[in-house]
Scaffold this motif. Sequence first.
Motif, short mmCIF file in Angstrom:
data_model
loop_
_atom_site.label_atom_id
_atom_site.label_comp_id
_atom_site.label_asym_id
_atom_site.label_seq_id
_atom_site.Cartn_x
_atom_site.Cartn_y
_atom_site.Cartn_z
N SER A 61 34.83 42.73 37.71
CA SER A 61 35.62 43.95 36.90
C SER A 61 34.30 44.99 37.60
O SER A 61 33.96 44.82 38.27
CB SER A 61 35.39 44.49 35.31
OG SER A 61 33.44 44.24 35.08
N PRO A 62 35.13 47.32 37.21
CA PRO A 62 33.85 47.56 38.25
C PRO A 62 33.33 47.51 37.48
O PRO A 62 32.06 48.00 37.97
CB PRO A 62 35.30 48.85 37.73
CG PRO A 62 36.09 49.14 37.46
CD PRO A 62 36.45 47.12 36.81
N LEU A 65 31.33 44.05 39.37
CA LEU A 65 31.19 44.99 41.42
C LEU A 65 29.68 45.95 40.94
O LEU A 65 29.11 45.41 42.11
CB LEU A 65 32.37 45.32 41.04
CG LEU A 65 33.39 44.53 41.91
CD1 LEU A 65 34.58 45.78 41.97
CD2 LEU A 65 33.48 43.50 42.77
N LEU A 88 40.49 38.72 37.87
CA LEU A 88 39.80 40.11 37.76
C LEU A 88 40.53 41.14 37.45
O LEU A 88 41.65 41.08 35.72
CB LEU A 88 41.22 41.20 38.58
CG LEU A 88 41.20 40.29 40.44
CD1 LEU A 88 42.50 40.46 41.85
CD2 LEU A 88 39.76 39.76 41.22
N HIS A 90 40.82 44.83 35.46
CA HIS A 90 41.16 45.98 36.60
C HIS A 90 40.05 46.65 37.85
O HIS A 90 39.31 47.51 37.81
CB HIS A 90 40.16 47.11 35.11
CG HIS A 90 41.24 47.51 33.96
ND1 HIS A 90 42.24 47.95 33.79
CD2 HIS A 90 40.23 47.33 32.90
CE1 HIS A 90 42.35 47.41 32.89
NE2 HIS A 90 41.29 47.26 31.97
N VAL A 91 40.14 44.69 38.42
CA VAL A 91 40.02 45.45 39.46
C VAL A 91 40.89 44.98 40.69
O VAL A 91 41.64 44.27 40.33
CB VAL A 91 38.68 44.13 40.15
CG1 VAL A 91 38.74 44.09 41.27
CG2 VAL A 91 37.25 45.16 39.90
N GLU A 95 39.03 45.39 46.12
CA GLU A 95 37.66 45.50 45.87
C GLU A 95 36.84 44.15 45.35
O GLU A 95 36.30 44.02 45.03
CB GLU A 95 37.94 46.26 44.33
CG GLU A 95 38.71 48.29 44.91
CD GLU A 95 38.57 48.27 43.80
OE1 GLU A 95 38.22 49.64 43.01
OE2 GLU A 95 39.60 47.87 42.55
#
Length: 225
Positions: A61-62, A65, A88, A90-91, A95
Amino acid sequence: MKIFISHSSYDKWVARQISALLQADGHETFLDEKDIKTGESIDASIQANLKDSDHLLLLLSPASLTSQWVFIELGGAKALGKHIVPVLFHVAGNEVPHAISQLLARDINDIDMYFAELKKLQALSKSAPEKVAAAAAKAESVAKKAVKSSKKTFNGFKVGEKVRVAQVEHLTDEDKELSPKWVKAMDKFSGVITRITEFSPMGHAYLEASGDEFKWSTEWISKAD
């Protein structure tokens, strides 16, 4: 089957749901908040449970990361030769850290496909352990090969064709959000003429200029003379 769930603390609710679903299917899970007791060594617990796990499910996720712990767990799993399953949340594809970009990731909306694969392994384990090892090795091999497909054409483009990458200044914010998402590091390829080397299963192009580092939407390239 024991699954180590690596995640950022910001995504603990999602991690709990994944853990509950896996446990409902008869799997054992390691989730830090439920399995590390007060006063226990976090490092020692993570090391012991990583060693004892079959898979590392990496919830990307953001937030994860930028999580030091997530990357420590990833490094540990790679060192131990564990099967790593990126999920994944929201990635976008571009990314995903380069260290695992060649692994077949599952979007959170498609995680049931991973659950189905586990059920097949679980069924095999009831008959012969050696079949489980063979099936797991085959599944990993197929997954790695699936990152790049045998697809030779997509959306009017074909493998080996000379193309020009769009000028970054001509791309709108909406253009950049197209899957697999344009990231800042791709700016250096703005306007470059190169060739398509392969297509991913999702129809994203790999370009000679950037190798396997990035996937490219066919909306960001045009045919070059």
